[in-house]
Design a protein around this motif. Structure first.
Motif, PDB file in Angstrom:
ATOM      1  N   ILE A 358      21.971  16.038  -3.128  1.00 37.34           N
ATOM      2  CA  ILE A 358      23.172  16.164  -3.960  1.00 37.34           C
ATOM      3  C   ILE A 358      24.025  17.326  -3.467  1.00 37.34           C
ATOM      4  O   ILE A 358      25.262  17.226  -3.403  1.00 37.34           O
ATOM      5  N   LEU A 359      23.384  18.449  -3.107  1.00 38.08           N
ATOM      6  CA  LEU A 359      24.131  19.592  -2.578  1.00 38.08           C
ATOM      7  C   LEU A 359      24.824  19.238  -1.272  1.00 38.08           C
ATOM      8  O   LEU A 359      25.980  19.614  -1.053  1.00 38.08           O
ATOM      9  N   TRP A 360      24.127  18.516  -0.415  1.00 37.05           N
ATOM     10  CA  TRP A 360      24.753  18.078   0.850  1.00 37.05           C
ATOM     11  C   TRP A 360      25.979  17.204   0.565  1.00 37.05           C
ATOM     12  O   TRP A 360      27.036  17.368   1.188  1.00 37.05           O
ATOM     13  N   LEU A 361      25.841  16.276  -0.383  1.00 37.04           N
ATOM     14  CA  LEU A 361      26.958  15.399  -0.714  1.00 37.04           C
ATOM     15  C   LEU A 361      28.112  16.194  -1.311  1.00 37.04           C
ATOM     16  O   LEU A 361      29.288  15.935  -1.002  1.00 37.04           O
ATOM     17  N   LEU A 379      31.791  13.757  -6.973  1.00 34.42           N
ATOM     18  CA  LEU A 379      30.331  13.698  -6.946  1.00 34.42           C
ATOM     19  C   LEU A 379      29.797  13.031  -8.209  1.00 34.42           C
ATOM     20  O   LEU A 379      28.883  12.191  -8.143  1.00 34.42           O
ATOM     21  N   THR A 380      30.363  13.378  -9.363  1.00 34.45           N
ATOM     22  CA  THR A 380      29.930  12.772 -10.616  1.00 34.45           C
ATOM     23  C   THR A 380      30.192  11.267 -10.604  1.00 34.45           C
ATOM     24  O   THR A 380      29.364  10.477 -11.070  1.00 34.45           O
ATOM     25  N   VAL A 381      31.338  10.876 -10.066  1.00 33.87           N
ATOM     26  CA  VAL A 381      31.666   9.448  -9.965  1.00 33.87           C
ATOM     27  C   VAL A 381      30.658   8.732  -9.059  1.00 33.87           C
ATOM     28  O   VAL A 381      30.162   7.647  -9.392  1.00 33.87           O
ATOM     29  N   VAL A 382      30.332   9.363  -7.925  1.00 39.76           N
ATOM     30  CA  VAL A 382      29.379   8.746  -6.996  1.00 39.76           C
ATOM     31  C   VAL A 382      28.007   8.600  -7.650  1.00 39.76           C
ATOM     32  O   VAL A 382      27.377   7.526  -7.568  1.00 39.76           O
ATOM     33  N   ILE A 383      27.533   9.664  -8.305  1.00 34.71           N
ATOM     34  CA  ILE A 383      26.213   9.602  -8.946  1.00 34.71           C
ATOM     35  C   ILE A 383      26.197   8.553 -10.049  1.00 34.71           C
ATOM     36  O   ILE A 383      25.254   7.762 -10.170  1.00 34.71           O
ATOM     37  N   ALA A 453      19.215  17.263 -11.925  1.00 38.16           N
ATOM     38  CA  ALA A 453      19.344  17.807 -10.569  1.00 38.16           C
ATOM     39  C   ALA A 453      20.801  18.136 -10.261  1.00 38.16           C
ATOM     40  O   ALA A 453      21.105  19.171  -9.650  1.00 38.16           O
ATOM     41  N   LEU A 454      21.726  17.273 -10.701  1.00 38.41           N
ATOM     42  CA  LEU A 454      23.148  17.537 -10.493  1.00 38.41           C
ATOM     43  C   LEU A 454      23.575  18.799 -11.231  1.00 38.41           C
ATOM     44  O   LEU A 454      24.308  19.651 -10.687  1.00 38.41           O
ATOM     45  N   TYR A 455      23.083  18.971 -12.450  1.00 35.75           N
ATOM     46  CA  TYR A 455      23.385  20.179 -13.225  1.00 35.75           C
ATOM     47  C   TYR A 455      22.865  21.429 -12.504  1.00 35.75           C
ATOM     48  O   TYR A 455      23.574  22.431 -12.386  1.00 35.75           O
ATOM     49  N   LYS A 456      21.634  21.368 -11.991  1.00 32.84           N
ATOM     50  CA  LYS A 456      21.057  22.537 -11.325  1.00 32.84           C
ATOM     51  C   LYS A 456      21.792  22.870 -10.031  1.00 32.84           C
ATOM     52  O   LYS A 456      21.939  24.041  -9.672  1.00 32.84           O
ATOM     53  N   VAL A 457      22.224  21.862  -9.312  1.00 36.48           N
ATOM     54  CA  VAL A 457      22.968  22.114  -8.072  1.00 36.48           C
ATOM     55  C   VAL A 457      24.228  22.915  -8.369  1.00 36.48           C
ATOM     56  O   VAL A 457      24.547  23.891  -7.672  1.00 36.48           O
ATOM     57  N   LEU A 458      24.941  22.537  -9.422  1.00 28.55           N
ATOM     58  CA  LEU A 458      26.161  23.267  -9.779  1.00 28.55           C
ATOM     59  C   LEU A 458      25.837  24.674 -10.268  1.00 28.55           C
ATOM     60  O   LEU A 458      26.612  25.611 -10.056  1.00 28.55           O
ATOM     61  N   ILE A 555      32.516  16.832 -18.729  1.00 31.19           N
ATOM     62  CA  ILE A 555      33.685  16.070 -19.185  1.00 31.19           C
ATOM     63  C   ILE A 555      33.824  14.792 -18.371  1.00 31.19           C
ATOM     64  O   ILE A 555      34.027  13.701 -18.920  1.00 31.19           O
ATOM     65  N   THR A 556      33.722  14.928 -17.046  1.00 32.64           N
ATOM     66  CA  THR A 556      33.820  13.753 -16.179  1.00 32.64           C
ATOM     67  C   THR A 556      32.722  12.752 -16.508  1.00 32.64           C
ATOM     68  O   THR A 556      32.969  11.536 -16.584  1.00 32.64           O
ATOM     69  N   SER A 557      31.497  13.260 -16.707  1.00 32.61           N
ATOM     70  CA  SER A 557      30.379  12.379 -17.036  1.00 32.61           C
ATOM     71  C   SER A 557      30.607  11.663 -18.366  1.00 32.61           C
ATOM     72  O   SER A 557      30.319  10.464 -18.491  1.00 32.61           O
TER      73      SER A 557
END
Length: 590
Positions: A358-361, A379-383, A453-458, A555-557
């Motif tokens: 996710i970080l790489w993306l 990134l949120t859209v892709v996930i 995981a997305l939350y932790k990456v941010l 918000i995006t999610s």
């Protein structure tokens, strides 16, 4: 009864909001809270010593000269302009080595600014002892069981340490033993100290090289569940990071099990660590651990085993010092070169195998978009897109379950006095209708680690630090700067963020969360309805102090969740109709 429940829900929500700051500091205590800690008692010290290897284990005691001197306050500018210094100049580091005590106590990170202002100076990681933000590394020797004093003046063979020009410090004691510390530095954040001894005297000498890092906790970041701040290390190949500074102050001292691969102190974005030898635990040490010194000061010690150096003999020991940013690619490169699990200085946790891709993306999208906020949205859209088939399967399962609900109720009524037969008939119904009651839960469970995981990456990624988005948001790693307390940025001053710092992003979060709840008309009792009606606005207060980048993600999610639910309800109208009918029946009943 309904009014009383509503009032109770409102009161509980208010207490949660008002107690949020207190609770945050209780569960994720700020390191600064330990600044008032008293030195550990004799009993604590004895217990800690026993836990670190028993009373027979040698430890690096306090510097006698430093212990005798009274605590002093030192001005940073005065401390750095006093002479007796060797400059450090690399592509990424600037600073100096203090020849008094062989201390690296002046490190700035050239690639990072203290604030978002363009005229802000670089991040200062290390500062001399006695300054308000003291944080430094020291290298030296214990000879004959006596530690060299930190007032020892070393002689340098060069004026500047660069990747191309190492510097060697030299000191000869009264017995004729010559001590040397050769400093070399690479193009990133690693300084290598090679400590050597040449015994030119007439008698054998018993010598122990040592290295330490000492710091104050006043500059430390908050120790959180998802992002550790405090002592950290790898011992015997196992990550050790169980304590905050406050907890270490209570214990007095502690360490991991096994030989040290590396150890130091970590903040959200920065790391200072000692790496003995090759970083694989192939060294003999008498002591390697952490201790509280009282007054908000902490130290990590690395004391090598005693070696007898005969007359005319010598010894050499290499220790590396990492002092820099927690850049995952840099840490992973050092790990690949041999330092055991060095990449775990970043608190990846259990879901690292999701987080690193996710970080790489995220970095790739940021490179394409040229705006980190846009990259978070993409990134949120892709996930969400990748997770959509799983969500669709979950909705289809829910629709199938709703379709068999009338038959289930009929079975339950028919066999209400025979629970075993009831369960058998329901299982037969599932089989005949090809319905799996767990298939609706499984997709949700699969999505949880991905979104966490997305939350932790941010939260962990230094890439988001000081990255702007649009308009007033100039730092996605900081809370929304425009909020109700400063009239949404109209007042010319800043107010510390808290639960009342409700900015535009927090308001959008509350609205989008409310929409997601409104779009899911499941049957529930009146109290549940009232709680769900309040929850979006309660979360608005709770999440307002979070980083703007995290709010942007949420918000995006939420928006994508609304769009996804609308589409799936259109594909399964029977599910929405069944939910609405159940809700209407429940409302009529109550």
């Amino acid at each position: 009864m309904d009014n009383r429940n509503l009032l109770l829900a409102v009161v509980l929500s208010g207490l949660l909001i008002l107690g949020w700051d207190v609770g945050l500091r209780y569960f994720y205590p700020e390191a600064a809270m330990s600044g008032q800690a008293t030195p550990p008692s004799a009993a604590q010290t004895a217990a800690a010593t026993q836990s670190r290897g028993g009373s027979g284990t040698a430890t690096l005691g306090p510097d006698a000269a430093a212990a005798a001197a009274a605590p002093r306050k030192v001005d940073l500018t005065a401390a750095l302009s006093g002479g007796n210094r060797v400059a450090i100049d690399t592509p990424r580091l600037a600073g100096s080595i203090n020849l008094v005590g062989a201390r690296i106590d002046d490190i700035e990170l050239k690639d990072y600014r203290e604030t978002v202002k363009k005229d802000s100076g670089p991040v200062r990681l290390f500062a001399p002892e006695g300054t308000p933000n003291q944080y430094f590394a020291e290298f030296g020797f214990v000879s004959g069981g006596v530690r060299q004093p930190s007032t020892t003046l070393w002689q340098a063979d060069g004026a500047k340490l660069t990747p191309a020009s190492p510097v060697t410090l030299t000191h000869t004691d009264a017995a004729g033993t010559t001590y040397r510390i050769r400093f070399a530095v690479d193009a990133n954040y690693m300084i290598t100290a090679t400590q050597s001894v040449s015994n030119t005297g007439g008698n054998a000498a018993i010598v122990q090289p040592f290295a330490l890092i000492k710091r104050t906790d006043r500059t430390a970041t908050i120790d959180q569940f998802a992002s550790h701040s405090g002592p950290v290390g790898v011992f015997g190949g196992t990550l050790w990071d169980p304590h905050s500074y406050a907890e270490l102050a209570e214990l007095g001292a502690d360490k991991g099990e096994g030989k040290p691969d590396w150890l130091g102190f970590v903040d959200q974005y920065w790391l200072a660590a000692l790496v003995p030898g090759d970083g694989k635990g192939n060294v003999n040490v008498d002591d390697a651990g952490f201790r509280s010194l009282g007054g908000g000061l902490f130290r990590t010690d690395l004391l090598y085993s005693a070696t007898t150096v005969p007359a005319g003999g010598s010894l050499s020991q290499e220790t590396r010092l990492y002092a820099g940013a927690k850049e995952s690619e840099v840490l992973d490169a050092y790990e690949a070169s041999g330092i055991t699990r060095f990449g775990l200085a970043i608190s990846w946790g259990w879901f690292w195998f999701f987080e690193k891709p996710i970080l790489w993306l995220l970095r790739t999208l940021n490179g394409l978009a040229g705006n980190f906020g846009v990259a978070i949205i993409l990134l949120t859209v892709v996930i969400r897109g990748l997770m959509f088939p799983i969500a669709q399967k979950g909705f289809a399962s829910m629709a199938a379950m709703k379709a068999v609900q009338p038959k289930m109720k009929e079975i339950q009524e028919r066999f209400k006095d025979d629970k075993q037969r009831q369960q058998q008939e329901i299982m037969k119904l599932y089989k005949d209708e090809n319905v799996n009651p767990l298939s609706g839960c499984l997709p949700m469970l699969i999505q949880i680690p991905v979104f966490f995981a997305l939350y932790k990456v941010l939260l962990l990624s230094i890439d988001m630090r000081h990255e702007p988005f649009i308009l007033w948001i100039r730092d996605l790693s900081a809370p929304d700067p425009a909020h109700i307390l400063n009239l949404f940025g109209l007042l010319p001053y800043t107010v510390p963020a808290g639960f009342l710092a409700i900015g535009p992003l927090a308001v959008l979060l509350g609205i989008t969360m409310w929409l997601t709840f409104r779009l899911n008309p499941t049957a529930m009792d009146p109290v549940q309805k009232q709680v769900f009606a309040i929850m979006p606005w309660m979360l608005m207060f709770v999440m307002a102090p979070f980083a703007a980048g995290l709010l942007l993600y949420w918000i995006t999610s939420n928006i994508l969740t609304v769009a996804q639910q609308s589409y799936l309800y259109s594909r399964h109208p029977q599910l929405k109709a069944a939910n609405a009918a159940a809700a209407a029946a429940e409302a009529k009943k109550t």
